[in-house]
Design a protein around this motif. Structure first.
Motif, PDB file in Angstrom:
ATOM      1  N   PRO A 273      -5.845  -9.013  -4.523  1.00 36.85           N
ATOM      2  CA  PRO A 273      -4.983  -8.937  -3.339  1.00 36.85           C
ATOM      3  C   PRO A 273      -4.209  -7.619  -3.332  1.00 36.85           C
ATOM      4  O   PRO A 273      -3.976  -7.028  -4.395  1.00 36.85           O
ATOM      5  N   LEU A 274      -3.827  -7.181  -2.148  1.00 41.16           N
ATOM      6  CA  LEU A 274      -2.984  -5.977  -2.056  1.00 41.16           C
ATOM      7  C   LEU A 274      -1.550  -6.396  -2.351  1.00 41.16           C
ATOM      8  O   LEU A 274      -1.015  -7.305  -1.714  1.00 41.16           O
ATOM      9  N   HIS A 275      -0.919  -5.767  -3.347  1.00 42.09           N
ATOM     10  CA  HIS A 275       0.434  -6.165  -3.724  1.00 42.09           C
ATOM     11  C   HIS A 275       1.467  -5.181  -3.195  1.00 42.09           C
ATOM     12  O   HIS A 275       1.234  -3.987  -3.145  1.00 42.09           O
ATOM     13  N   ASP A 276       2.633  -5.740  -2.826  1.00 35.40           N
ATOM     14  CA  ASP A 276       3.765  -4.908  -2.417  1.00 35.40           C
ATOM     15  C   ASP A 276       4.525  -4.445  -3.644  1.00 35.40           C
ATOM     16  O   ASP A 276       4.343  -4.968  -4.745  1.00 35.40           O
ATOM     17  N   TRP A 277       5.423  -3.514  -3.448  1.00 35.11           N
ATOM     18  CA  TRP A 277       6.369  -3.084  -4.473  1.00 35.11           C
ATOM     19  C   TRP A 277       7.240  -4.269  -4.893  1.00 35.11           C
ATOM     20  O   TRP A 277       7.606  -5.029  -4.009  1.00 35.11           O
ATOM     21  N   PRO A 278       7.567  -4.518  -6.156  1.00 38.65           N
ATOM     22  CA  PRO A 278       7.219  -3.696  -7.314  1.00 38.65           C
ATOM     23  C   PRO A 278       5.938  -4.128  -8.032  1.00 38.65           C
ATOM     24  O   PRO A 278       5.501  -3.468  -8.931  1.00 38.65           O
TER      25      PRO A 278
END
Ligand code: SF4
Ligand code: SF4
Length: 248
Positions: free
Chosen positions: A63-68
């Motif tokens: 999956p594409l992860h957000d920060w952090p």
């Protein structure tokens, strides 16, 4: 990394590829199917299981992860690009090509603490402990290093608190120090090594002296510390600087 529970047939072929032992068998709610799951707290998003191509049902997906959380992939997946340096990897190339680039001049050493190597991974909170211990000695952290980019304060070694719980395959603290500070830095690293929940290896880089000795090797010998000489030739990297017929 995650596993699609519907597609997964629980063959276990991906498990040996996991660098963090984060893939395990689990039974479905109804108990009639075994499939695998990823412990996302331990997974460093290195992508090795996925890239191995062993999954017969295409059940692994990143999956594409957000920060952090995104930090895990950028430090652990060699194909990911760091926003700070726009280059893949964990440290700067020039450390390996010092005899060409002359980044660490006579009288100085380049030093790195490779956190999480070999094979354990490292939490950023442990990297911060090492940063803080070294900062007290007034070392100069490498500006172009992606881990330095996560520091809030280079003088104190304080990192962005948002990343402290993130785990990465490895992360490299790089610094420039005068040769006469090497001993103090080694002592500090010895001490802080007992306070962290991971391992690190130390790189020491210096130019060969005019009498053909390696200054950093001499320091290690004097301290009775184990080390191995390492040479690396990266064809096409760096820019040769010559002054008066001598490589600088
Ligand atoms: S991405 Fe890396 S750490 Fe995560 S499950 Fe796959 S091999 Fe293991
Ligand atoms: S290789 Fe694919 S099908 Fe087999 S356990 Fe891993 S994710 Fe499931």
């Amino acid at each position: 990394m995650q596993i699609d529970a519907v597609k997964c047939i629980g063959c276990g072929q991906c498990r040996p590829y996991c660098t963090m032992d984060a893939i395990d068998f689990t039974r479905s709610v109804k108990g009639n199917k075994v499939h695998c799951t990823v412990d996302e707290e331990e997974c460093v998003d290195c992508g090795i299981c996925y890239r191995s191509g062993v999954c017969p049902t295409d059940a692994l997906f990143q999956p594409l992860h957000d920060w952090p959380r995104s930090v895990r992939g950028t430090f652990s997946n060699p194909l990911a690009e760091h926003k700070e340096t726009r280059v893949p990897g964990r440290g700067t190339e020039e450390m390996k090509t010092n005899d060409i680039t002359g980044r660490y001049k006579q009288g100085y050493a380049g030093m790195a603490a490779e956190m999480g190597r070999p094979g354990t991974g490292a939490r950023m909170r442990d990297a911060e402990k090492v940063f803080k211990a070294l900062a007290q000695l007034g070392v100069e952290f490498e500006t172009n290093n992606p881990l330095t980019g996560l520091l809030l304060n280079k003088q104190t070694g304080e990192m962005n608190p948002e990343v402290l719980n993130e785990k990465v395959l490895s992360a490299i603290i790089e610094m420039l120090i005068p040769l006469d500070k090497v001993n103090a830095v080694l002592e500090t690293l010895d001490k802080v090594a007992t306070e962290i929940d991971t391992v690190f290896s130390v790189d020491l880089v210096s130019k060969v002296a005019l009498d053909d000795t390696v200054p950093t090797a001499e320091i290690m010998k004097k301290n009775g510390k184990w080390f191995s000489y390492n040479g690396k030739t990266n064809v096409g990297l760096g820019h040769l600087r010559v002054k008066g017929g001598i490589a600088q």
